[in-house]
Scaffold this motif. Structure first.
Motif, PDB file in Angstrom:
ATOM      1  N   MET A  86       0.847  -1.176   0.000  1.00 60.83           N
ATOM      2  CA  MET A  86       0.000   0.000   0.000  1.00 60.83           C
ATOM      3  C   MET A  86       0.891   1.238   0.000  1.00 60.83           C
ATOM      4  SD  MET A  86      -0.617  -0.726   3.884  1.00 60.83           S
ATOM      5  CE  MET A  86       0.455  -2.120   3.508  1.00 60.83           C
ATOM      6  N   THR A  87       0.256   2.391  -0.056  1.00 64.03           N
ATOM      7  CA  THR A  87       0.977   3.662   0.049  1.00 64.03           C
ATOM      8  C   THR A  87       0.568   4.337   1.345  1.00 64.03           C
ATOM      9  OG1 THR A  87       1.040   3.923  -2.364  1.00 64.03           O
ATOM     10  CG2 THR A  87       1.404   5.889  -1.039  1.00 64.03           C
ATOM     11  N   ILE A  88       1.554   4.651   2.177  1.00 60.07           N
ATOM     12  CA  ILE A  88       1.312   5.328   3.452  1.00 60.07           C
ATOM     13  C   ILE A  88       2.024   6.672   3.428  1.00 60.07           C
ATOM     14  CG2 ILE A  88       1.467   5.226   5.965  1.00 60.07           C
ATOM     15  CD1 ILE A  88      -0.200   2.983   5.020  1.00 60.07           C
ATOM     16  N   ASN A  89       1.259   7.749   3.489  1.00 62.98           N
ATOM     17  CA  ASN A  89       1.829   9.100   3.490  1.00 62.98           C
ATOM     18  C   ASN A  89       2.794   9.320   2.329  1.00 62.98           C
ATOM     19  OD1 ASN A  89       0.386   9.646   5.849  1.00 62.98           O
ATOM     20  ND2 ASN A  89       2.053   8.914   7.158  1.00 62.98           N
ATOM     21  N   GLY A  90       2.396   8.787   1.167  1.00 62.19           N
ATOM     22  CA  GLY A  90       3.162   8.996  -0.054  1.00 62.19           C
ATOM     23  C   GLY A  90       4.273   8.007  -0.296  1.00 62.19           C
ATOM     24  N   ALA A  91       4.554   7.112   0.636  1.00 61.66           N
ATOM     25  CA  ALA A  91       5.634   6.136   0.478  1.00 61.66           C
ATOM     26  C   ALA A  91       5.062   4.728   0.357  1.00 61.66           C
ATOM     27  CB  ALA A  91       6.593   6.203   1.667  1.00 61.66           C
ATOM     28  N   THR A 129      -2.133   9.704   7.089  1.00 60.72           N
ATOM     29  CA  THR A 129      -2.305   9.872   8.529  1.00 60.72           C
ATOM     30  C   THR A 129      -1.818  11.265   8.930  1.00 60.72           C
ATOM     31  OG1 THR A 129      -0.117   9.113   9.249  1.00 60.72           O
ATOM     32  CG2 THR A 129      -1.759   7.410   8.744  1.00 60.72           C
ATOM     33  N   ILE A 130      -1.988  11.603  10.194  1.00 60.38           N
ATOM     34  CA  ILE A 130      -1.569  12.914  10.688  1.00 60.38           C
ATOM     35  C   ILE A 130      -0.082  13.140  10.457  1.00 60.38           C
ATOM     36  CG2 ILE A 130      -1.135  12.080  13.035  1.00 60.38           C
ATOM     37  CD1 ILE A 130      -2.704  15.478  12.112  1.00 60.38           C
ATOM     38  N   GLU A 131       0.720  12.045  10.489  1.00 59.51           N
ATOM     39  CA  GLU A 131       2.152  12.177  10.272  1.00 59.51           C
ATOM     40  C   GLU A 131       2.482  12.606   8.847  1.00 59.51           C
ATOM     41  OE1 GLU A 131       1.663   9.231  13.672  1.00 59.51           O
ATOM     42  OE2 GLU A 131       0.700   9.577  11.722  1.00 59.51           O
ATOM     43  N   GLY A 132       1.521  12.382   7.925  1.00 61.00           N
ATOM     44  CA  GLY A 132       1.746  12.752   6.536  1.00 61.00           C
ATOM     45  C   GLY A 132       1.501  14.221   6.261  1.00 61.00           C
ATOM     46  N   LEU A 133       0.978  14.959   7.231  1.00 60.45           N
ATOM     47  CA  LEU A 133       0.735  16.386   7.038  1.00 60.45           C
ATOM     48  C   LEU A 133       1.939  17.233   7.407  1.00 60.45           C
ATOM     49  CD1 LEU A 133      -2.943  16.915   8.271  1.00 60.45           C
ATOM     50  CD2 LEU A 133      -2.089  16.306   6.009  1.00 60.45           C
ATOM     51  N   GLY A 134       2.535  16.949   8.535  1.00 60.63           N
ATOM     52  CA  GLY A 134       3.683  17.741   8.973  1.00 60.63           C
ATOM     53  C   GLY A 134       4.438  17.042  10.081  1.00 60.63           C
ATOM     54  N   SER A 135       5.622  17.542  10.380  1.00 61.15           N
ATOM     55  CA  SER A 135       6.453  16.966  11.448  1.00 61.15           C
ATOM     56  C   SER A 135       6.492  17.938  12.617  1.00 61.15           C
ATOM     57  CB  SER A 135       7.871  16.722  10.927  1.00 61.15           C
ATOM     58  OG  SER A 135       8.518  17.961  10.650  1.00 61.15           O
ATOM     59  N   PRO A 136       6.947  17.491  13.789  1.00 63.42           N
ATOM     60  CA  PRO A 136       7.038  18.409  14.940  1.00 63.42           C
ATOM     61  C   PRO A 136       7.881  19.650  14.649  1.00 63.42           C
ATOM     62  CG  PRO A 136       7.281  16.138  15.663  1.00 63.42           C
ATOM     63  CD  PRO A 136       7.282  16.103  14.165  1.00 63.42           C
ATOM     64  N   ASP A 137       8.853  19.506  13.755  1.00 60.76           N
ATOM     65  CA  ASP A 137       9.716  20.649  13.433  1.00 60.76           C
ATOM     66  C   ASP A 137       9.199  21.459  12.247  1.00 60.76           C
ATOM     67  OD1 ASP A 137      11.527  19.900  15.437  1.00 60.76           O
ATOM     68  OD2 ASP A 137      12.512  18.467  14.088  1.00 60.76           O
ATOM     69  N   ARG A 148      -4.839  24.951  -1.418  1.00 59.15           N
ATOM     70  CA  ARG A 148      -3.447  24.479  -1.549  1.00 59.15           C
ATOM     71  C   ARG A 148      -3.321  22.967  -1.434  1.00 59.15           C
ATOM     72  NH1 ARG A 148      -2.791  28.953   1.827  1.00 59.15           N
ATOM     73  NH2 ARG A 148      -2.393  27.665   3.670  1.00 59.15           N
ATOM     74  N   ILE A 149      -4.399  22.298  -1.057  1.00 58.14           N
ATOM     75  CA  ILE A 149      -4.328  20.837  -0.965  1.00 58.14           C
ATOM     76  C   ILE A 149      -4.280  20.261  -2.372  1.00 58.14           C
ATOM     77  CG2 ILE A 149      -5.513  18.730  -0.256  1.00 58.14           C
ATOM     78  CD1 ILE A 149      -6.758  20.280   2.032  1.00 58.14           C
ATOM     79  N   LYS A 150      -3.260  19.513  -2.642  1.00 57.97           N
ATOM     80  CA  LYS A 150      -3.141  18.869  -3.936  1.00 57.97           C
ATOM     81  C   LYS A 150      -3.783  17.489  -3.867  1.00 57.97           C
ATOM     82  CE  LYS A 150       1.128  21.214  -5.294  1.00 57.97           C
ATOM     83  NZ  LYS A 150       2.538  21.032  -5.718  1.00 57.97           N
ATOM     84  N   SER A 151      -4.602  17.183  -4.863  1.00 56.45           N
ATOM     85  CA  SER A 151      -5.261  15.873  -4.897  1.00 56.45           C
ATOM     86  C   SER A 151      -4.197  14.788  -4.973  1.00 56.45           C
ATOM     87  CB  SER A 151      -6.193  15.789  -6.104  1.00 56.45           C
ATOM     88  OG  SER A 151      -6.811  14.530  -6.153  1.00 56.45           O
ATOM     89  N   ARG A 152      -4.317  13.822  -4.117  1.00 57.69           N
ATOM     90  CA  ARG A 152      -3.359  12.721  -4.085  1.00 57.69           C
ATOM     91  C   ARG A 152      -3.691  11.734  -5.196  1.00 57.69           C
ATOM     92  NH1 ARG A 152      -0.692  12.331   0.638  1.00 57.69           N
ATOM     93  NH2 ARG A 152      -0.572  10.056   0.598  1.00 57.69           N
ATOM     94  N   ALA A 153      -2.681  11.119  -5.759  1.00 58.15           N
ATOM     95  CA  ALA A 153      -2.898  10.145  -6.830  1.00 58.15           C
ATOM     96  C   ALA A 153      -3.425   8.851  -6.224  1.00 58.15           C
ATOM     97  CB  ALA A 153      -1.588   9.886  -7.576  1.00 58.15           C
TER      98      ALA A 153
END
Length: 461
Positions: A5-10, A73-81, A156-161
């Motif tokens: 599968m693809t998780i957060n683009g990977a 998932t939430i991790e795919g939006l941004g990192s703590p930094d 600004r949200i780009k549709s994911r493939a």
């Protein structure tokens, strides 16, 4: 079982048990701990993620359905930094409280803004309705979503493939091949049912009933067949046959499919209303009309409307099909009349007359996202000052949804006059005999029947 599968683009490949929950796969196998377990039954939204661009509760999705999907998932939006702009909006508005529910809230907000960049306050509240904040900070959360929208986040949200068509299926191990099945066609599904031996096969679709049943220990399936993506079980269309027409709704059509279909929005407004009121968005994206019928609960919403519309259930196997009235299909509490080797393939609904009136009412312990304590569906077609066609059905009055037989017999041919609402309400009162809180439920039936006929009379005045 091996899945890709693809998780957060990977791209990811895993070897996990078929019925392991997506929530547990994310947290234990992938180390993505943003999604949390709250209720474990799809009611709190703490575990919400996007799957193929649709909001889902990951506690209700088994791993075998993750194969070939695109998950965010939430991790795919941004990192703590390097926080995402939506995450920053939550911080700026003080919308992060204990933090437990925040990832699910943000994913629900993301799902909303991805298809509606500038929602109204009411639309924001509806979109977040399936996400519980135990710190009761809803006002700040809604302000955060509105602020992100004002800053152009949605644009600004780009549709994911998202891949469609040749979807990669799970690869089961030797032992698993005897217990788990993921057919890609109806013919394959029939073959599984025919060759499965004596063991009963649990049919898996959206998982909104099976998930809670397994969590509560009420269900321990020996064999599981996933039909959620079988193409022949999808689709909503008008079918012309033998000089007449009906609306075909595939058994695995979701509540979201129903609410978004031009066919149902035009011809079946009561079914659309019931679908919208049968759970929050994450549940609507998974719950299927076939599952609602096969579960055969007296509190089910969609069967009430389908009874009033004269719908038929089509049970199919590799030897043919059977068209059943819903009273034949739902034979008892949580009991349907499917035979061994059969699936519910589709629901057929006569196309309502142009100008007919359809209404679905539901009452529960709160205004929205509640189990029905009393529900009613009405269908009426009038010519001049008389009711030519009429049907009504009720839910939560008995172990299964029922037609209001006395009312249905008395109303056709009735004249639209000021006395009609009182007369109809009196008949409806004797049509139901609920075992629990009978006075409350009978009073609701009387009040809602009176309301429907009052509106019908006033529209024709």
């Amino acid at each position: 079982m091996k899945i890709e599968m693809t998780i957060n683009g990977a791209s990811k490949a895993l070897d996990v048990p078929p019925m392991k929950r997506m929530l547990d796969v994310l947290r234990e196998d992938l180390g993505l701990v943003g999604a949390k377990e709250g209720c474990g039954e799809g009611e709190c939204g703490a575990c919400a993620v996007l799957m193929d661009e649709k909001l889902v509760d990951s506690c209700l999705v088994p791993a075998m359905q993750m194969a070939g999907s695109d998950i965010l998932t939430i991790e795919g939006l941004g990192s703590p930094d390097d926080l995402d702009d939506l995450q920053n909006a939550f911080l700026d508005e003080g919308a992060v409280h204990c933090g437990f529910c925040t990832p699910g809230m943000i994913m629900a907000a993301y799902a909303l803004l991805s298809h509606d960049p500038h929602p109204s306050e009411e639309e924001i509240r509806v979109a977040l309705a399936g996400n519980i904040c135990r710190c009761t900070g809803y006002e700040k959360i809604c302000r955060a979503v509105a602020a992100a929208a004002e800053r152009g986040y949605g644009e600004r949200i780009k549709s994911r493939a998202v891949r469609h068509g040749d979807r990669k299926r799970p690869v089961f191990s030797g032992e698993e091949r005897e217990r788990f099945f993921s057919p890609s066609s109806l013919a394959e599904a029939f073959d599984v049912l025919r060759t499965s031996g004596d063991g009963e096969v649990t049919v898996l679709a959206g998982g909104t009933d099976i998930g809670p049943d397994m969590k509560g220990g009420r269900l321990v399936p020996a064999k599981v067949m996933d039909v959620f993506s079988v193409p022949e079980l999808k689709g909503i269309e008008i079918v012309e046959r033998g000089g007449s027409s009906y609306i075909r709704v595939g058994a695995c059509s979701t509540n979201t499919d129903i609410t978004g279909s031009p066919v149902t929005r035009k011809h079946l407004p009561a079914l659309v209303t019931a679908s919208l009121r049968s759970g929050a968005l994450a549940m609507q994206n998974r719950a299927t009309i076939g599952g609602n019928l096969c579960t055969a609960s007296g509190a089910g919403d969609l069967p009430v409307v389908l009874l009033a519309l004269g719908a038929k259930a089509v049970a199919a196997s590799d030897s043919g099909e059977r068209e059943l009235d819903l009273e034949e299909f739902i034979v008892g509490y949580r009991k349907n009349s499917l035979r061994r080797g059969e699936l519910l393939e589709e629901i057929r609904i006569p196309v309502p007359r142009d100008g007919s009136r359809q209404v679905f009412y539901k009452r529960g312990s709160r205004k929205a996202l509640t189990l029905s304590r009393a529900s009613l569906a009405f269908y009426a077609y009038c010519e001049e000052d008389r009711i030519v066609e009429f049907a009504a059905a009720a839910g939560s009055m008995s172990p299964v949804p029922i037609r209001l037989k006395n009312l249905n017999a008395a109303i056709p041919g009735a004249r639209l006059c000021p006395r009609l609402p009182d007369e109809a309400a009196r008949i409806a009162y004797d049509d139901v005999n609920p075992r629990k809180t009978p006075l409350y439920r009978k009073t609701m039936i009387v009040n809602l029947t009176h309301r429907f006929f009052s509106e019908l009379v006033s529209c024709r005045a």
